[in-house]
Motif scaffolding. Structure first.
Motif, PDB file in Angstrom:
ATOM      1  N   PHE A  10      98.008  71.839   6.478  1.00  0.00           N
ATOM      2  CA  PHE A  10      96.651  71.779   7.016  1.00  0.00           C
ATOM      3  C   PHE A  10      96.775  71.709   8.535  1.00  0.00           C
ATOM      4  N   GLU A  19     106.165  70.136  20.945  1.00  0.00           N
ATOM      5  CA  GLU A  19     106.667  68.826  20.547  1.00  0.00           C
ATOM      6  C   GLU A  19     107.790  68.920  19.522  1.00  0.00           C
ATOM      7  N   GLY A  73      91.862  63.578  25.197  1.00  0.00           N
ATOM      8  CA  GLY A  73      92.801  63.048  26.161  1.00  0.00           C
ATOM      9  C   GLY A  73      92.325  63.271  27.576  1.00  0.00           C
ATOM     10  N   ARG A 121     100.270  63.444   3.986  1.00  0.00           N
ATOM     11  CA  ARG A 121     101.103  62.926   5.076  1.00  0.00           C
ATOM     12  C   ARG A 121     100.292  62.724   6.346  1.00  0.00           C
ATOM     13  N   GLY A 122     100.970  62.258   7.366  1.00  0.00           N
ATOM     14  CA  GLY A 122     100.323  61.995   8.639  1.00  0.00           C
ATOM     15  C   GLY A 122     100.163  63.243   9.480  1.00  0.00           C
ATOM     16  N   LEU A 123      99.768  63.040  10.714  1.00  0.00           N
ATOM     17  CA  LEU A 123      99.491  64.130  11.643  1.00  0.00           C
ATOM     18  C   LEU A 123     100.683  64.338  12.570  1.00  0.00           C
ATOM     19  N   TYR A 145      95.106  70.590  21.586  1.00  0.00           N
ATOM     20  CA  TYR A 145      96.234  70.155  20.753  1.00  0.00           C
ATOM     21  C   TYR A 145      96.211  70.894  19.420  1.00  0.00           C
ATOM     22  N   TYR A 165      90.748  56.701  13.249  1.00  0.00           N
ATOM     23  CA  TYR A 165      90.103  57.902  12.734  1.00  0.00           C
ATOM     24  C   TYR A 165      89.929  57.779  11.225  1.00  0.00           C
ATOM     25  N   LEU A 220     102.089  66.287  15.774  1.00  0.00           N
ATOM     26  CA  LEU A 220     101.712  67.077  16.943  1.00  0.00           C
ATOM     27  C   LEU A 220     102.671  68.242  17.100  1.00  0.00           C
ATOM     28  N   GLY A 252      97.774  61.524  27.986  1.00  0.00           N
ATOM     29  CA  GLY A 252      96.611  61.652  27.105  1.00  0.00           C
ATOM     30  C   GLY A 252      96.973  61.992  25.671  1.00  0.00           C
ATOM     31  N   TYR A 283      97.824  70.231  15.623  1.00  0.00           N
ATOM     32  CA  TYR A 283      98.494  69.309  14.721  1.00  0.00           C
ATOM     33  C   TYR A 283      98.689  69.990  13.368  1.00  0.00           C
ATOM     34  N   LEU A 304      95.285  71.546  12.299  1.00  0.00           N
ATOM     35  CA  LEU A 304      94.122  71.003  12.983  1.00  0.00           C
ATOM     36  C   LEU A 304      94.228  71.219  14.483  1.00  0.00           C
ATOM     37  N   TYR A 348      90.165  62.005  20.562  1.00  0.00           N
ATOM     38  CA  TYR A 348      90.199  63.412  20.209  1.00  0.00           C
ATOM     39  C   TYR A 348      89.012  63.785  19.333  1.00  0.00           C
ATOM     40  N   GLN A 360      99.279  68.818   9.254  1.00  0.00           N
ATOM     41  CA  GLN A 360      99.253  67.718   8.300  1.00  0.00           C
ATOM     42  C   GLN A 360      99.734  68.241   6.954  1.00  0.00           C
ATOM     43  N   TYR A 415     100.661  71.035  22.750  1.00  0.00           N
ATOM     44  CA  TYR A 415      99.498  70.646  23.521  1.00  0.00           C
ATOM     45  C   TYR A 415      99.482  71.416  24.824  1.00  0.00           C
TER      46      TYR A 415
END
Lengths: 112, 113
Positions: B88, B59, B95, B42-44, B34, A36, B46, A98, B36, B90, B102, B38, B49
């Motif tokens: 942030f 999660e 999936g 930094r990363g995403l 989903y 991505y 989860l 998924g 998420y 999202l 996604y 952020q 879902y």
């Protein structure tokens, strides 16, 4: 528990150069590996993806190389352009749920 | 074609106030949805879902909750926001055999003050 490890954290490349971002995974149940691209303030957008039955996929200047035995995959950006400056995330999908597990991201800066 | 809508784009909320972020998907049925988060630079991560109406999987234990009242609607909520909830947020769908990767919404920038 981080299941997808991405490196480097940041990358600076000159215009026209090759940008390479690497990812490694642990879970052998992953069956789909997308990349991505995210620009500041925007959601990530699917760039290119590969399944483990092929070793390479190319779309324009973007190529994924996949090494199933080593559980590693990488993104190559050929002829990098300033417009490619963004954060790139690799990911891996669990075939039974998924769910996408993301790497930590790489901030790419392409200098003019 | 499928589209995903997320709002609001930005939100500034005081500590202790409630939160409701909404996400809707058009052009598909029974999507996997989903949420998420952020953090800056930094990363995403989860958060939640959902594979169907009323079906929510969490999660990460936290101050947030999610609900799916309709097939293509996903809501992220909090009763009392904490400073650490800033980030942030999202929404994404995927999936799914028709969209294995996604598709993300445009995100909500939440600042808790």
């Amino acid at each position: 528990q981080q299941q997808v490890k991405q490196s480097p954290q940041s990358l600076i490349v000159q215009k026209g150069g090759i940008s390479i971002i690497n990812c490694a995974y642990e879970n052998t149940a992953f069956d789909y590996f997308p990349w991505y691209q995210q620009f500041p303030g925007k959601g990530p957008a699917l760039l290119i993806a590969i399944r483990p039955d092929v070793s390479e996929k190319k779309e324009g200047r973007f190529t994924i190389s996949f090494n199933k035995s080593a559980k590693q995959f990488s993104l190559h950006i050929m002829d990098s352009q300033p417009g490619d400056s963004a954060t790139y995330f690799c990911a891996a999908s669990e075939f039974n749920t998924g769910k996408l597990i993301f790497g930590q991201g790489t901030t790419l800066q392409v200098k003019p | 074609s499928q589209t995903i809508h997320q709002w609001p784009a930005t939100l500034v909320q005081p500590v202790g106030s409630p939160l409701s972020l909404e996400c809707t998907v058009e052009g598909t049925s029974n999507p996997n949805l989903y949420w998420y988060r952020q953090a800056a630079g930094r990363g995403l991560q989860l958060l939640f879902y959902s594979v169907g109406i009323g079906q929510i999987s969490s999660e990460v234990p936290q101050n947030l909750s999610a609900s799916r009242p309709q097939d293509r609607q996903f809501i992220l909520s909090s009763k009392k926001l904490l400073l650490s909830d800033s980030g942030f947020y999202l929404c994404a769908w995927g999936g799914h055999p028709s969209n294995y990767g996604y598709t993300f919404g445009s995100g909500t920038r939440l600042t808790v003050v």
